[in-house]
Design an enzyme around this catalytic site. Structure first.
Site, PDB file in Angstrom:
ATOM      1  N   HIS A   4       1.009   6.195   1.884  1.00  0.00           N
ATOM      2  CA  HIS A   4       1.776   7.130   2.714  1.00  0.00           C
ATOM      3  C   HIS A   4       2.943   7.800   1.989  1.00  0.00           C
ATOM      4  O   HIS A   4       3.527   8.749   2.495  1.00  0.00           O
ATOM      5  CB  HIS A   4       2.194   6.465   4.023  1.00  0.00           C
ATOM      6  CG  HIS A   4       0.993   6.130   4.852  1.00  0.00           C
ATOM      7  ND1 HIS A   4      -0.024   7.044   5.065  1.00  0.00           N
ATOM      8  CD2 HIS A   4       0.596   4.995   5.469  1.00  0.00           C
ATOM      9  CE1 HIS A   4      -0.981   6.485   5.781  1.00  0.00           C
ATOM     10  NE2 HIS A   4      -0.630   5.233   6.036  1.00  0.00           N
ATOM     11  N   GLU A  36      -8.655   0.423  -2.769  1.00  0.00           N
ATOM     12  CA  GLU A  36      -9.489   0.458  -1.562  1.00  0.00           C
ATOM     13  C   GLU A  36     -10.435   1.634  -1.696  1.00  0.00           C
ATOM     14  O   GLU A  36     -10.014   2.729  -2.092  1.00  0.00           O
ATOM     15  CB  GLU A  36      -8.624   0.665  -0.321  1.00  0.00           C
ATOM     16  CG  GLU A  36      -7.782  -0.521   0.037  1.00  0.00           C
ATOM     17  CD  GLU A  36      -6.948  -0.234   1.282  1.00  0.00           C
ATOM     18  OE1 GLU A  36      -7.164   0.793   1.942  1.00  0.00           O
ATOM     19  OE2 GLU A  36      -6.067  -1.032   1.574  1.00  0.00           O
ATOM     20  N   HIS A  60      -5.703   3.768  -1.639  1.00  0.00           N
ATOM     21  CA  HIS A  60      -7.042   4.105  -1.153  1.00  0.00           C
ATOM     22  C   HIS A  60      -7.372   5.511  -1.635  1.00  0.00           C
ATOM     23  O   HIS A  60      -6.733   6.470  -1.220  1.00  0.00           O
ATOM     24  CB  HIS A  60      -7.020   4.034   0.388  1.00  0.00           C
ATOM     25  CG  HIS A  60      -8.357   4.263   1.031  1.00  0.00           C
ATOM     26  ND1 HIS A  60      -8.545   4.133   2.393  1.00  0.00           N
ATOM     27  CD2 HIS A  60      -9.565   4.624   0.526  1.00  0.00           C
ATOM     28  CE1 HIS A  60      -9.815   4.391   2.685  1.00  0.00           C
ATOM     29  NE2 HIS A  60     -10.444   4.702   1.576  1.00  0.00           N
ATOM     30  N   THR A  99      -7.927   3.592   8.374  1.00  0.00           N
ATOM     31  CA  THR A  99      -9.173   2.829   8.402  1.00  0.00           C
ATOM     32  C   THR A  99      -9.333   2.184   9.780  1.00  0.00           C
ATOM     33  O   THR A  99      -8.472   1.428  10.214  1.00  0.00           O
ATOM     34  CB  THR A  99      -9.151   1.735   7.311  1.00  0.00           C
ATOM     35  OG1 THR A  99      -8.713   2.336   6.101  1.00  0.00           O
ATOM     36  CG2 THR A  99     -10.522   1.139   7.114  1.00  0.00           C
ATOM     37  N   ARG A 123      -6.977  12.876   0.796  1.00  0.00           N
ATOM     38  CA  ARG A 123      -5.903  13.315   1.695  1.00  0.00           C
ATOM     39  C   ARG A 123      -4.525  12.773   1.298  1.00  0.00           C
ATOM     40  O   ARG A 123      -3.511  13.266   1.700  1.00  0.00           O
ATOM     41  CB  ARG A 123      -6.209  12.945   3.133  1.00  0.00           C
ATOM     42  CG  ARG A 123      -6.090  11.472   3.425  1.00  0.00           C
ATOM     43  CD  ARG A 123      -6.132  11.188   4.896  1.00  0.00           C
ATOM     44  NE  ARG A 123      -7.464  11.354   5.436  1.00  0.00           N
ATOM     45  CZ  ARG A 123      -7.877  10.708   6.532  1.00  0.00           C
ATOM     46  NH1 ARG A 123      -7.056   9.915   7.180  1.00  0.00           N
ATOM     47  NH2 ARG A 123      -9.098  10.866   6.981  1.00  0.00           N
ATOM     48  N   ASN A 156       0.856  -1.183   0.000  1.00  0.00           N
ATOM     49  CA  ASN A 156       0.000   0.000   0.000  1.00  0.00           C
ATOM     50  C   ASN A 156       0.899   1.242   0.000  1.00  0.00           C
ATOM     51  O   ASN A 156       1.720   1.424   0.897  1.00  0.00           O
ATOM     52  CB  ASN A 156      -0.898  -0.038   1.247  1.00  0.00           C
ATOM     53  CG  ASN A 156      -1.831   1.157   1.323  1.00  0.00           C
ATOM     54  OD1 ASN A 156      -1.422   2.293   1.097  1.00  0.00           O
ATOM     55  ND2 ASN A 156      -3.071   0.908   1.657  1.00  0.00           N
ATOM     56  N   HIS A 207       2.058   0.887   6.021  1.00  0.00           N
ATOM     57  CA  HIS A 207       2.798   1.779   6.907  1.00  0.00           C
ATOM     58  C   HIS A 207       4.171   1.259   7.307  1.00  0.00           C
ATOM     59  O   HIS A 207       5.166   2.003   7.244  1.00  0.00           O
ATOM     60  CB  HIS A 207       1.944   2.074   8.153  1.00  0.00           C
ATOM     61  CG  HIS A 207       2.515   3.143   9.004  1.00  0.00           C
ATOM     62  ND1 HIS A 207       3.325   2.881  10.083  1.00  0.00           N
ATOM     63  CD2 HIS A 207       2.433   4.483   8.909  1.00  0.00           C
ATOM     64  CE1 HIS A 207       3.699   4.016  10.626  1.00  0.00           C
ATOM     65  NE2 HIS A 207       3.177   5.006   9.943  1.00  0.00           N
ATOM     66  N   HIS A 239      -3.536  -4.703   7.813  1.00  0.00           N
ATOM     67  CA  HIS A 239      -3.661  -3.607   8.791  1.00  0.00           C
ATOM     68  C   HIS A 239      -2.780  -3.873  10.006  1.00  0.00           C
ATOM     69  O   HIS A 239      -2.978  -4.852  10.717  1.00  0.00           O
ATOM     70  CB  HIS A 239      -5.103  -3.356   9.246  1.00  0.00           C
ATOM     71  CG  HIS A 239      -5.311  -1.889   9.532  1.00  0.00           C
ATOM     72  ND1 HIS A 239      -4.863  -1.277  10.672  1.00  0.00           N
ATOM     73  CD2 HIS A 239      -5.853  -0.912   8.780  1.00  0.00           C
ATOM     74  CE1 HIS A 239      -5.143   0.007  10.617  1.00  0.00           C
ATOM     75  NE2 HIS A 239      -5.734   0.266   9.471  1.00  0.00           N
ATOM     76  N   GLY A 240      -1.803  -3.012  10.165  1.00  0.00           N
ATOM     77  CA  GLY A 240      -0.927  -3.092  11.333  1.00  0.00           C
ATOM     78  C   GLY A 240       0.119  -4.194  11.245  1.00  0.00           C
ATOM     79  O   GLY A 240       0.843  -4.440  12.218  1.00  0.00           O
ATOM     80  N   ARG A 263      -9.500   8.260  -1.135  1.00  0.00           N
ATOM     81  CA  ARG A 263     -10.465   8.719  -0.129  1.00  0.00           C
ATOM     82  C   ARG A 263     -11.303   9.872  -0.666  1.00  0.00           C
ATOM     83  O   ARG A 263     -10.847  10.620  -1.522  1.00  0.00           O
ATOM     84  CB  ARG A 263      -9.723   9.191   1.128  1.00  0.00           C
ATOM     85  CG  ARG A 263      -9.226   8.056   1.993  1.00  0.00           C
ATOM     86  CD  ARG A 263      -8.526   8.612   3.230  1.00  0.00           C
ATOM     87  NE  ARG A 263      -8.285   7.560   4.186  1.00  0.00           N
ATOM     88  CZ  ARG A 263      -9.103   7.269   5.199  1.00  0.00           C
ATOM     89  NH1 ARG A 263     -10.185   7.973   5.405  1.00  0.00           N
ATOM     90  NH2 ARG A 263      -8.807   6.285   6.021  1.00  0.00           N
ATOM     91  N   GLU A 281     -10.924  -9.359   2.974  1.00  0.00           N
ATOM     92  CA  GLU A 281      -9.635  -9.008   3.566  1.00  0.00           C
ATOM     93  C   GLU A 281      -9.880  -8.906   5.058  1.00  0.00           C
ATOM     94  O   GLU A 281     -10.698  -8.094   5.508  1.00  0.00           O
ATOM     95  CB  GLU A 281      -9.090  -7.683   3.021  1.00  0.00           C
ATOM     96  CG  GLU A 281      -7.739  -7.355   3.668  1.00  0.00           C
ATOM     97  CD  GLU A 281      -7.125  -6.044   3.194  1.00  0.00           C
ATOM     98  OE1 GLU A 281      -7.350  -5.634   2.043  1.00  0.00           O
ATOM     99  OE2 GLU A 281      -6.407  -5.428   4.018  1.00  0.00           O
TER     100      GLU A 281
HETATM  101  N1  PXP Z   1      -5.783  -3.014   4.252  1.00  0.00           N
HETATM  102  C1  PXP Z   1      -6.682  -2.005   4.354  1.00  0.00           C
HETATM  103  C2  PXP Z   1      -8.076  -2.278   3.925  1.00  0.00           C
HETATM  104  C3  PXP Z   1      -6.316  -0.734   4.831  1.00  0.00           C
HETATM  105  O1  PXP Z   1      -7.219   0.237   4.900  1.00  0.00           O
HETATM  106  C4  PXP Z   1      -4.970  -0.518   5.195  1.00  0.00           C
HETATM  107  C5  PXP Z   1      -4.539   0.817   5.675  1.00  0.00           C
HETATM  108  O2  PXP Z   1      -4.598   1.745   4.653  1.00  0.00           O
HETATM  109  C6  PXP Z   1      -4.062  -1.594   5.060  1.00  0.00           C
HETATM  110  C7  PXP Z   1      -4.492  -2.838   4.604  1.00  0.00           C
HETATM  111  C8  PXP Z   1      -2.607  -1.453   5.371  1.00  0.00           C
HETATM  112  O3  PXP Z   1      -2.447  -1.182   6.727  1.00  0.00           O
HETATM  113  P1  PXP Z   1      -1.026  -0.731   7.244  1.00  0.00           P
HETATM  114  O4  PXP Z   1      -0.747   0.602   6.610  1.00  0.00           O
HETATM  115  O5  PXP Z   1      -1.191  -0.648   8.719  1.00  0.00           O
HETATM  116  O6  PXP Z   1      -0.035  -1.767   6.801  1.00  0.00           O
END
Ligand code: PXP
Length: 236
Positions: A9, A69, A42, A100, A48, A6, A213, A190-191, A44, A150
């Site tokens: 950032h 996304e 994503h 998210t 942003r 992703n 991230h 995520h995370g 949005r 997911e």
């Molecule tokens: N999957 C989805 C649906 C998300 O919204 C995000 C965050 O943008 C991620 C994965 C990736 O999360 P992270 O940036 O914490 O790795």
């Protein structure tokens, strides 16, 4: 296990100055050259980070696959249909959130999501639902016709002890198995980071990780190519 990166950032950093650098499109190519099997972004409502120009150029230049996304709003659905990503992942979206927060309530929005999924399928776009690892949501995802889910791994990532982490891992595993039994594919994200991703990879039903991230943050110090390669080595 596939790894998709992703790149939101990279665009967050660009937007901090409102200029052109760093460019998420360049970042996407570096990720692909390092071995990433897909690029996630994503779009949005408030733009942003990723903007319409980024999405257009990503669509034109990505050689692996594009996972968009998005919220299931009329505006973004129209853009998705014009863009034709390989995959769309429906996510909840609140303006004030930092990222998210929590999975999509598919069960609570079944009628609308069913229509939107059909619309995507009419344009040959695969559909995934970003949901918490909860049985009712997995079932709802199947009922609206999603191809994949997911699984939101945020709770797992936030676990403070090994025991808590393993408890969350088992919750993810159960949801992943249920989704596969329903005939859906399973992604997770995520995370996830360099310390916790291997444990998550022990869930054999997961086919793809979506990570942003941690990789972009590490890229600040070691460069994006190396940050992606290191994550790939862990995931594989
Ligand atoms: N999957 C989805 C649906 C998300 O919204 C995000 C965050 O943008 C991620 C994965 C990736 O999360 P992270 O940036 O914490 O790795």
């Amino acid at each position: 296990m596939r790894l998709c990166i992703n790149i939101d950032h990279i665009a967050t950093l660009r937007e901090a100055r409102g200029g052109l650098e760093p460019d998420p499109v360049t970042a996407a190519h570096i990720c692909e050259l390092a071995g990433a099997e897909g690029i996630v972004c994503h779009l949005r409502e408030d733009r942003r980070h990723i903007n319409d120009r980024d999405l257009r150029l990503l669509r034109e230049t990505i050689k692996t696959k594009l996972d968009l996304e998005m919220a299931a709003t009329d505006e973004i659905v129209k853009i998705a249909i014009e863009t034709i990503p390989e995959l769309v992942t429906f996510v909840p979206e609140r303006r004030q959130e930092l990222t998210t927060e929590g999975g999509l309530d598919v069960r609570g929005h079944k009628h609308h999501l069913k229509d939107v999924v059909s619309e995507m399928h009419r344009h040959e776009i695969e559909v995934s639902m970003f949901i918490d690892p909860v049985a009712e949501q997995v079932e709802a995802a199947m009922e609206v016709g999603a191809d994949k889910i997911e699984i939101h791994t945020g709770e797992f990532a936030l676990a403070r002890t090994e025991r808590e982490q393993h408890e969350h891992l088992e919750i993810v595993r159960t949801a992943a198995r249920q989704a596969r039994e329903f005939g859906m594919g399973v992604n997770a994200g995520h995370g996830l980071n360099y310390l916790n991703v291997r444990l998550m990879c022990s869930v054999e039903e997961i086919e793809e990780m979506s990570i942003g991230h941690a990789v972009i943050a590490r890229a600040m110090f070691v460069g994006l190519d190396r940050a992606v390669r290191e994550m790939l080595a862990l995931v594989r």
